[in-house]
Design a protein around this motif. Structure first.
Motif, PDB file in Angstrom:
ATOM      1  N   HIS A  88      94.727  57.604  58.273  1.00  0.00           N
ATOM      2  CA  HIS A  88      93.867  57.348  57.112  1.00  0.00           C
ATOM      3  C   HIS A  88      92.968  56.148  57.410  1.00  0.00           C
ATOM      4  CE1 HIS A  88      97.673  55.132  56.460  1.00  0.00           C
ATOM      5  NE2 HIS A  88      96.867  54.154  56.046  1.00  0.00           N
ATOM      6  N   VAL A  89      91.938  55.989  56.601  1.00  0.00           N
ATOM      7  CA  VAL A  89      91.028  54.855  56.726  1.00  0.00           C
ATOM      8  C   VAL A  89      91.866  53.585  56.548  1.00  0.00           C
ATOM      9  CG1 VAL A  89      89.067  53.676  55.663  1.00  0.00           C
ATOM     10  CG2 VAL A  89      89.032  56.179  55.903  1.00  0.00           C
ATOM     11  N   PRO A  90      91.707  52.608  57.437  1.00  0.00           N
ATOM     12  CA  PRO A  90      92.499  51.386  57.321  1.00  0.00           C
ATOM     13  C   PRO A  90      92.392  50.747  55.933  1.00  0.00           C
ATOM     14  CG  PRO A  90      91.367  51.421  59.417  1.00  0.00           C
ATOM     15  CD  PRO A  90      90.841  52.588  58.618  1.00  0.00           C
ATOM     16  N   CYS A 134      88.544  62.273  50.804  1.00  0.00           N
ATOM     17  CA  CYS A 134      89.516  63.282  51.219  1.00  0.00           C
ATOM     18  C   CYS A 134      89.246  63.630  52.679  1.00  0.00           C
ATOM     19  CB  CYS A 134      89.525  64.495  50.285  1.00  0.00           C
ATOM     20  SG  CYS A 134      87.942  65.257  49.952  1.00  0.00           S
ATOM     21  N   GLY A 135      89.284  64.902  53.014  1.00  0.00           N
ATOM     22  CA  GLY A 135      89.186  65.274  54.420  1.00  0.00           C
ATOM     23  C   GLY A 135      87.784  65.359  54.969  1.00  0.00           C
ATOM     24  N   PHE A 136      86.896  66.036  54.231  1.00  0.00           N
ATOM     25  CA  PHE A 136      85.564  66.329  54.749  1.00  0.00           C
ATOM     26  C   PHE A 136      84.661  66.679  53.581  1.00  0.00           C
ATOM     27  CE2 PHE A 136      88.677  69.670  55.237  1.00  0.00           C
ATOM     28  CZ  PHE A 136      88.168  70.692  54.454  1.00  0.00           C
ATOM     29  N   VAL A 137      83.380  66.882  53.850  1.00  0.00           N
ATOM     30  CA  VAL A 137      82.386  67.049  52.784  1.00  0.00           C
ATOM     31  C   VAL A 137      82.741  68.164  51.799  1.00  0.00           C
ATOM     32  CG1 VAL A 137      79.957  67.587  52.279  1.00  0.00           C
ATOM     33  CG2 VAL A 137      80.517  66.050  54.159  1.00  0.00           C
ATOM     34  N   LYS A 138      83.206  69.292  52.274  1.00  0.00           N
ATOM     35  CA  LYS A 138      83.482  70.417  51.370  1.00  0.00           C
ATOM     36  C   LYS A 138      84.753  70.232  50.540  1.00  0.00           C
ATOM     37  CE  LYS A 138      81.118  74.117  53.831  1.00  0.00           C
ATOM     38  NZ  LYS A 138      81.277  75.418  54.474  1.00  0.00           N
ATOM     39  N   CYS A 139      85.600  69.288  50.930  1.00  0.00           N
ATOM     40  CA  CYS A 139      86.847  69.045  50.200  1.00  0.00           C
ATOM     41  C   CYS A 139      86.536  68.371  48.869  1.00  0.00           C
ATOM     42  CB  CYS A 139      87.773  68.161  51.033  1.00  0.00           C
ATOM     43  SG  CYS A 139      89.324  67.777  50.202  1.00  0.00           S
ATOM     44  N   THR A 140      87.073  68.885  47.793  1.00  0.00           N
ATOM     45  CA  THR A 140      86.754  68.356  46.463  1.00  0.00           C
ATOM     46  C   THR A 140      87.859  67.482  45.868  1.00  0.00           C
ATOM     47  OG1 THR A 140      87.535  70.430  45.500  1.00  0.00           O
ATOM     48  CG2 THR A 140      85.160  70.225  45.895  1.00  0.00           C
ATOM     49  N   ARG A 141      88.880  67.164  46.642  1.00  0.00           N
ATOM     50  CA  ARG A 141      89.916  66.253  46.139  1.00  0.00           C
ATOM     51  C   ARG A 141      89.274  64.917  45.747  1.00  0.00           C
ATOM     52  NH1 ARG A 141      95.118  68.086  47.723  1.00  0.00           N
ATOM     53  NH2 ARG A 141      95.041  69.637  49.374  1.00  0.00           N
ATOM     54  N   ARG A 159      82.297  57.942  46.005  1.00  0.00           N
ATOM     55  CA  ARG A 159      82.952  59.017  46.753  1.00  0.00           C
ATOM     56  C   ARG A 159      82.473  58.902  48.187  1.00  0.00           C
ATOM     57  NH1 ARG A 159      82.113  65.501  45.652  1.00  0.00           N
ATOM     58  NH2 ARG A 159      83.348  66.256  47.434  1.00  0.00           N
ATOM     59  N   TYR A 160      83.418  58.921  49.110  1.00  0.00           N
ATOM     60  CA  TYR A 160      83.095  58.926  50.541  1.00  0.00           C
ATOM     61  C   TYR A 160      83.248  60.384  50.999  1.00  0.00           C
ATOM     62  CZ  TYR A 160      83.909  58.159  55.543  1.00  0.00           C
ATOM     63  OH  TYR A 160      83.870  58.225  56.916  1.00  0.00           O
ATOM     64  N   PRO A 161      82.144  61.164  50.936  1.00  0.00           N
ATOM     65  CA  PRO A 161      82.264  62.607  51.149  1.00  0.00           C
ATOM     66  C   PRO A 161      82.650  63.030  52.566  1.00  0.00           C
ATOM     67  CG  PRO A 161      79.964  62.010  50.876  1.00  0.00           C
ATOM     68  CD  PRO A 161      80.781  60.778  50.605  1.00  0.00           C
ATOM     69  N   GLY A 162      82.264  62.267  53.572  1.00  0.00           N
ATOM     70  CA  GLY A 162      82.604  62.632  54.954  1.00  0.00           C
ATOM     71  C   GLY A 162      84.094  62.553  55.215  1.00  0.00           C
ATOM     72  N   GLY A 163      84.760  61.693  54.482  1.00  0.00           N
ATOM     73  CA  GLY A 163      86.204  61.571  54.559  1.00  0.00           C
ATOM     74  C   GLY A 163      86.736  61.239  55.939  1.00  0.00           C
ATOM     75  N   ILE A 164      87.998  61.534  56.131  1.00  0.00           N
ATOM     76  CA  ILE A 164      88.680  61.160  57.367  1.00  0.00           C
ATOM     77  C   ILE A 164      88.078  61.856  58.583  1.00  0.00           C
ATOM     78  CG2 ILE A 164      90.551  62.855  57.224  1.00  0.00           C
ATOM     79  CD1 ILE A 164      90.850  59.130  58.308  1.00  0.00           C
ATOM     80  N   ALA A 166      84.822  62.452  59.109  1.00  0.00           N
ATOM     81  CA  ALA A 166      83.648  61.668  59.496  1.00  0.00           C
ATOM     82  C   ALA A 166      84.087  60.325  60.075  1.00  0.00           C
ATOM     83  CB  ALA A 166      82.723  61.461  58.297  1.00  0.00           C
ATOM     84  N   TRP A 167      85.125  59.728  59.506  1.00  0.00           N
ATOM     85  CA  TRP A 167      85.629  58.446  59.997  1.00  0.00           C
ATOM     86  C   TRP A 167      86.070  58.595  61.458  1.00  0.00           C
ATOM     87  CZ3 TRP A 167      85.280  53.827  57.645  1.00  0.00           C
ATOM     88  CH2 TRP A 167      86.017  52.765  58.173  1.00  0.00           C
ATOM     89  N   LYS A 168      86.865  59.627  61.728  1.00  0.00           N
ATOM     90  CA  LYS A 168      87.306  59.891  63.095  1.00  0.00           C
ATOM     91  C   LYS A 168      86.134  60.307  63.976  1.00  0.00           C
ATOM     92  CE  LYS A 168      92.073  61.230  62.045  1.00  0.00           C
ATOM     93  NZ  LYS A 168      93.041  62.350  62.073  1.00  0.00           N
ATOM     94  N   GLY A 169      85.195  61.069  63.406  1.00  0.00           N
ATOM     95  CA  GLY A 169      84.016  61.494  64.159  1.00  0.00           C
ATOM     96  C   GLY A 169      83.150  60.334  64.594  1.00  0.00           C
ATOM     97  N   ALA A 170      83.198  59.240  63.845  1.00  0.00           N
ATOM     98  CA  ALA A 170      82.456  58.021  64.209  1.00  0.00           C
ATOM     99  C   ALA A 170      83.284  57.159  65.160  1.00  0.00           C
ATOM    100  CB  ALA A 170      82.095  57.235  62.957  1.00  0.00           C
ATOM    101  N   ASP A 171      84.441  57.674  65.568  1.00  0.00           N
ATOM    102  CA  ASP A 171      85.331  56.992  66.508  1.00  0.00           C
ATOM    103  C   ASP A 171      85.827  55.656  65.966  1.00  0.00           C
ATOM    104  OD1 ASP A 171      86.815  57.110  68.850  1.00  0.00           O
ATOM    105  OD2 ASP A 171      85.327  55.961  70.002  1.00  0.00           O
ATOM    106  N   LEU A 172      86.115  55.644  64.661  1.00  0.00           N
ATOM    107  CA  LEU A 172      86.627  54.435  64.020  1.00  0.00           C
ATOM    108  C   LEU A 172      88.150  54.502  63.986  1.00  0.00           C
ATOM    109  CD1 LEU A 172      83.981  54.190  61.181  1.00  0.00           C
ATOM    110  CD2 LEU A 172      84.183  52.722  63.204  1.00  0.00           C
TER     111      LEU A 172
END
Length: 178
Positions: A88-90, A134-141, A159-164, A166-172
């Motif tokens: 998860h995001v730190p 949540c997980g990604f843009v299409k996820c509505t949680r 709301r952070y729509p990219g979610g985990i 996008a976070w991982k995709g940015a190599d964070l």
């Protein structure tokens, strides 16, 4: 390499390029069809944001806020064991929300937790920045979590729509739970 092979290699490359172009023209991997799907996702997100009355934040903005030490609460709305625990995001805390629109509170959909439990997690400061993902843009949680934070009177809900993803995709970096 023989002269015939030297002539054949460029011809083979030319053939491959020509057939790839033809494949695009005949609808295989059509970039225009892909754009329709991108448009549908974008419009769905915009409509959810308008309906929910919250703001959105990008991966780069959220990371900058963290780096600046902004006072905020980050809420991961994914299932604990299947997602949050694995990464998860730190600094994020977990509170499960369902995927379908949650128009009324249903404790069965929130892992047995009540509206009061969510308010307690968010805290008493209604001006504090709340970021929900949540997980990604299409996820509505995350949409559901943001809507309920607004319903509870929180004013700075994002709301952070990219979610985990996008976070991982940015190599964070992510945090895990042992």
């Amino acid at each position: 390499m023989s002269r015939n092979k030297l002539i054949m290699l460029p011809l083979l490359l030319l053939f491959l390029l020509a057939t790839a172009g033809s494949a695009m023209a005949f609808g295989f991997g059509n970039k225009f069809e892909a754009e329709v799907k991108t448009e549908q996702s974008a419009v769905k997100l915009v409509r959810e944001v308008q309906r929910g009355g919250y703001a959105v934040v990008t991966t780069a903005e959220l990371k900058k806020w963290q780096d600046e030490g902004k006072d905020m609460l980050i809420v991961d709305t994914m299932p604990f064991a299947d997602s949050y625990k694995k990464g998860h995001v730190p600094g994020a805390v977990q509170f499960l929300f369902p995927i379908p629109d949650m128009t009324s509170w249903d404790s069965k959909e929130t892992d047995g937790k009540s509206e009061q439990d969510f308010a307690a997690l968010l805290g008493p400061d209604k001006e504090r920045t709340i970021v929900i993902y949540c997980g990604f843009v299409k996820c509505t949680r995350s949409h559901n979590g943001a809507v309920w934070a607004k319903k509870l009177g929180y004013k700075n809900v994002y709301r952070y729509p990219g979610g985990i993803f996008a976070w991982k995709g940015a190599d964070l970096p992510v945090e895990t739970v042992d």
